[in-house]
Write a protein that holds these residues in place. Structure first.
Motif, PDB file in Angstrom:
ATOM      1  N   ASN A  32       2.406   7.022  -0.007  1.00 46.82           N
ATOM      2  CA  ASN A  32       2.775   6.523  -1.336  1.00 46.82           C
ATOM      3  C   ASN A  32       4.252   6.182  -1.433  1.00 46.82           C
ATOM      4  O   ASN A  32       4.666   5.420  -2.309  1.00 46.82           O
ATOM      5  N   ALA A  33       5.047   6.753  -0.503  1.00 50.72           N
ATOM      6  CA  ALA A  33       6.470   6.426  -0.445  1.00 50.72           C
ATOM      7  C   ALA A  33       6.748   5.262   0.497  1.00 50.72           C
ATOM      8  O   ALA A  33       7.902   4.901   0.727  1.00 50.72           O
ATOM      9  N   GLY A  34       5.675   4.707   1.069  1.00 50.74           N
ATOM     10  CA  GLY A  34       5.833   3.575   1.964  1.00 50.74           C
ATOM     11  C   GLY A  34       6.160   3.954   3.393  1.00 50.74           C
ATOM     12  O   GLY A  34       6.541   3.093   4.191  1.00 50.74           O
ATOM     13  N   GLN A  35       6.004   5.235   3.743  1.00 49.72           N
ATOM     14  CA  GLN A  35       6.300   5.693   5.099  1.00 49.72           C
ATOM     15  C   GLN A  35       5.014   5.776   5.916  1.00 49.72           C
ATOM     16  O   GLN A  35       4.024   6.330   5.460  1.00 49.72           O
ATOM     17  N   CYS A  36       5.046   5.237   7.129  1.00 49.03           N
ATOM     18  CA  CYS A  36       3.859   5.227   7.985  1.00 49.03           C
ATOM     19  C   CYS A  36       3.866   6.451   8.891  1.00 49.03           C
ATOM     20  O   CYS A  36       4.753   6.592   9.734  1.00 49.03           O
ATOM     21  N   PRO A  37       2.897   7.358   8.761  1.00 47.10           N
ATOM     22  CA  PRO A  37       2.897   8.594   9.544  1.00 47.10           C
ATOM     23  C   PRO A  37       2.260   8.449  10.922  1.00 47.10           C
ATOM     24  O   PRO A  37       2.246   9.399  11.693  1.00 47.10           O
ATOM     25  N   VAL A  38       1.717   7.292  11.234  1.00 42.92           N
ATOM     26  CA  VAL A  38       1.037   7.071  12.506  1.00 42.92           C
ATOM     27  C   VAL A  38       1.857   6.118  13.362  1.00 42.92           C
ATOM     28  O   VAL A  38       2.219   5.027  12.912  1.00 42.92           O
ATOM     29  N   LYS A  98       3.541  -2.005   4.634  1.00 38.77           N
ATOM     30  CA  LYS A  98       4.456  -2.604   3.661  1.00 38.77           C
ATOM     31  C   LYS A  98       3.836  -3.841   3.018  1.00 38.77           C
ATOM     32  O   LYS A  98       3.933  -4.052   1.801  1.00 38.77           O
ATOM     33  N   GLU A  99       3.175  -4.621   3.835  1.00 35.53           N
ATOM     34  CA  GLU A  99       2.564  -5.868   3.337  1.00 35.53           C
ATOM     35  C   GLU A  99       1.463  -5.594   2.328  1.00 35.53           C
ATOM     36  O   GLU A  99       1.412  -6.223   1.253  1.00 35.53           O
ATOM     37  N   VAL A 100       0.541  -4.669   2.638  1.00 34.44           N
ATOM     38  CA  VAL A 100      -0.601  -4.450   1.744  1.00 34.44           C
ATOM     39  C   VAL A 100      -0.192  -3.670   0.495  1.00 34.44           C
ATOM     40  O   VAL A 100      -0.796  -3.848  -0.574  1.00 34.44           O
ATOM     41  N   ARG A 101       0.840  -2.832   0.591  1.00 29.35           N
ATOM     42  CA  ARG A 101       1.307  -2.128  -0.603  1.00 29.35           C
ATOM     43  C   ARG A 101       1.854  -3.120  -1.624  1.00 29.35           C
ATOM     44  O   ARG A 101       1.718  -2.923  -2.842  1.00 29.35           O
ATOM     45  N   ALA A 102       2.438  -4.194  -1.115  1.00 29.63           N
ATOM     46  CA  ALA A 102       2.993  -5.210  -2.009  1.00 29.63           C
ATOM     47  C   ALA A 102       1.898  -5.970  -2.755  1.00 29.63           C
ATOM     48  O   ALA A 102       2.129  -6.495  -3.850  1.00 29.63           O
ATOM     49  N   THR A 103       0.696  -6.005  -2.186  1.00 30.13           N
ATOM     50  CA  THR A 103      -0.399  -6.733  -2.841  1.00 30.13           C
ATOM     51  C   THR A 103      -1.073  -5.903  -3.926  1.00 30.13           C
ATOM     52  O   THR A 103      -1.800  -6.448  -4.761  1.00 30.13           O
ATOM     53  N   GLY A 104      -0.888  -4.571  -3.871  1.00 27.45           N
ATOM     54  CA  GLY A 104      -1.551  -3.709  -4.838  1.00 27.45           C
ATOM     55  C   GLY A 104      -2.995  -3.406  -4.493  1.00 27.45           C
ATOM     56  O   GLY A 104      -3.707  -2.778  -5.282  1.00 27.45           O
ATOM     57  N   ARG A 105      -3.444  -3.814  -3.291  1.00 24.81           N
ATOM     58  CA  ARG A 105      -4.846  -3.591  -2.910  1.00 24.81           C
ATOM     59  C   ARG A 105      -5.062  -2.284  -2.154  1.00 24.81           C
ATOM     60  O   ARG A 105      -6.185  -1.974  -1.766  1.00 24.81           O
TER      61      ARG A 105
END
Length: 537
Positions: A42-48, A58-65
């Motif tokens: 939710n903070a935009g950090q990728c744990p993998v 980052k890309e899909v979070r920007a779409t809201g999907r």
């Protein structure tokens, strides 16, 4: 109207799957019980650790999907991608997470929705476990088993590009799942029933496990007859119908080291070959430990510090992992297997003490100086179970470390990618300083960038054991290292002859001396992976 989906379990497979669906225009709810993982996403950090995954997030979070939560909500489709580890007590599958996911779906599901199980499971799990749990509360859902087929490091390439198998419980479920996966899958989509699809997934990984076991036995045989197995495999694979895999220090990961037992669980009387392959691969850390002991303190291979057989010692050192295997009746062989795998090549027919010295030079002084393991430091290069990955689940490096420590060795490990695990990763400098042997366990590309001349200034004894045939051995020898390779019987025979003729020497753990102290200043500040003069460039 497009299906709205929930992906339950946001690990190595679940997260990329969720993001690829979201990137293809699907509304995705990601669900995981780990609060730290949910907060990070939710903070935009990728744990993998996976190429391209942070950018896709980052890309899909920007779409809201793509939305992440710990609480499952009602959705058109539920995709279950939770872990299915080996049960360390029974030796079978631990389906606790699958059961809990099915119970969570049952709480919110409605007729007409669809459940897709992607977690690797024993054949029959969808129909025997998942479906009854959900239908105890709500009926009228579609059910599918659809396994992933991916390689860590290439997940965002292989999830869309590889063929996709859909095991559907009905024609409607098959077409519905086909349409859903077709939003991002470019590979061929094939339809079958759920139990067949579950077995196919296990067959794929079991085939690889059996092939690796064959390669490992070839490696041990090659050491006995004086052949370089890497050359032999390369030549054998020129045959158009032969594809021998690569030997190594053991098999790890959540798939190959685990999945074969799921077939054994369902068909225990029909799986002798599968059991034997698992035993062969599970004993490889013992083989490597024997080689380390032979190359350092010179103890006769096949015996533990108190005179016990190597197989017995592996049982004590490997702990639960071995007990899981033992539950299937697959102990560690000690006759012509693990107990003698480190013996002089050729057994009684091995080289005489008058054999020519190896290209490596005379054996290190520790081997004839009577040094006990308690004064010997082993530096492991790699903790991940495979190269260029941060995944250390079921890694043979951890088993090897436990065995060596149980024999009294000091063990330090360096892995530039692994950030967490039962054995903390030190820096390369910390791992090399004062080491009497370096053991390459994981074939990371980053290890090829190490400067052996700089490392030579740190180690107590310049000895390298490459269990993957991964490094540039000519460079390491040019830097003064004695280089050994798992499965290279040519060097092993010559070295054994030189070892028999070597006289006593006085060096020991204190031999690092001023050389190490001087190198410490030269290499100060090299703790971060890939930085400083320990790496080229």
């Amino acid at each position: 109207m497009p299906e709205r989906i929930a992906v339950i379990g946001l690990g190595y497979v679940g997260l990329p799957t969720a993001l690829l669906f979201a990137g293809a225009g699907v509304d995705v709810l990601g669900v995981d019980i780990n609060p730290e993982l949910v907060a990070a996403l939710n903070a935009g950090q990728c744990p993998v650790e996976e190429p391209g995954l942070p950018e896709l997030l980052k890309e899909v979070r920007a779409t809201g999907r793509f939305r992440v939560t710990r609480q499952l909500e009602s959705r058109d489709v539920y995709i279950i991608t939770v872990p299915t580890p080996l049960d360390r007590e029974t030796g079978g599958s631990d389906l606790t997470a699958v059961r809990k996911a099915a119970e969570a779906v049952a709480e919110v599901a409605q007729p007409g929705q669809m459940v897709i199980l992607e977690s690797t499971v024993p054949p029959g799990t969808l129909e025997r476990l998942v479906r009854p749990i959900i239908e105890s509360r709500v009926e009228g859902l579609d059910y599918v088993f659809s396994p992933e087929r991916v390689l860590p490091g290439r997940i965002l390439i292989e999830l869309p590009g590889n063929p996709r198998l859909i095991g559907a419980a009905s024609p409607r479920a098959a077409e519905r799942a086909r349409a859903l996966y077709a939003t991002f899958v470019r590979g061929e989509i094939r339809i079958t029933d759920p139990t067949t699809a579950e077995l196919v997934k296990l067959m794929e990984n079991t085939y690889r496990d059996v092939n690796i076991a064959l390669a490992n036995e070839f490696a041990l045989a090659a050491e006995r007859v004086g052949v370089n197995v890497w050359e032999a495999i390369e030549l054998a694979n020129l045959h158009p119908r032969v594809n021998i895999h690569r030997p190594g220090p053991g098999v790890g990961g959540h798939c190959i080291a685990v999945d074969p037992w799921f077939i054994v669980e369902r068909a225990p009387l029909a799986t002798a070959l599968i059991r034997q392959a698992r035993t062969t691969n599970d004993r490889m850390p013992v083989v490597v430990a024997e080689r380390v002991e032979e190359l350092t303190v010179g103890r006769r291979p096949g015996r533990g510090p108190a005179g016990g057989e190597a197989g017995d010692e592996f049982r004590a050192a490997a702990g639960d992992g071995f007990r899981a295997a033992a539950g299937h009746g697959s102990g560690v062989a000690t006759g012509d297997g693990a107990g003698t795998a480190g013996a002089a090549p050729g057994g009684e027919a091995g080289p005489s003490p008058a054999a020519p010295a190896a290209a490596n030079g005379a054996p290190g002084a520790l081997r004839s100086g009577g040094i006990r393991p308690g004064g010997v430091k082993v530096g492991l290069l790699g903790l991940a179970y495979k190269g260029n990955s941060d995944d250390s689940r079921e890694s043979p490096a951890y088993v090897l470390a436990r065995i060596l420590r149980s024999r009294g060795f000091d063990v330090v490990a360096y892995d530039p990618l692994v950030r967490r695990g039962p054995l903390p990763s030190a820096t390369l400098e910390e791992t090399a300083r004062g080491a009497h042997i370096l053991v390459l366990v994981t074939d990371h590309d980053r290890f090829r960038e190490i400067d052996p001349a700089a490392v030579r200034e740190l180690v107590a004894r310049p000895v390298l054991l490459d269990t993957r045939n991964h490094l540039d051995h000519q460079r390491w020898r040019a830097a003064g290292f004695e280089v050994h390779v798992l499965g290279d019987g040519k060097v092993r025979w010559a070295w054994s002859g030189a070892a028999g003729a070597a006289g006593p020497a006085a060096a020991g753990p204190e031999a690092a001396g001023a050389g190490v102290a001087g190198a410490a200043g030269h290499l100060a500040g090299t703790g971060s992976p890939g930085s400083g003069t320990l790496h080229r460039g």
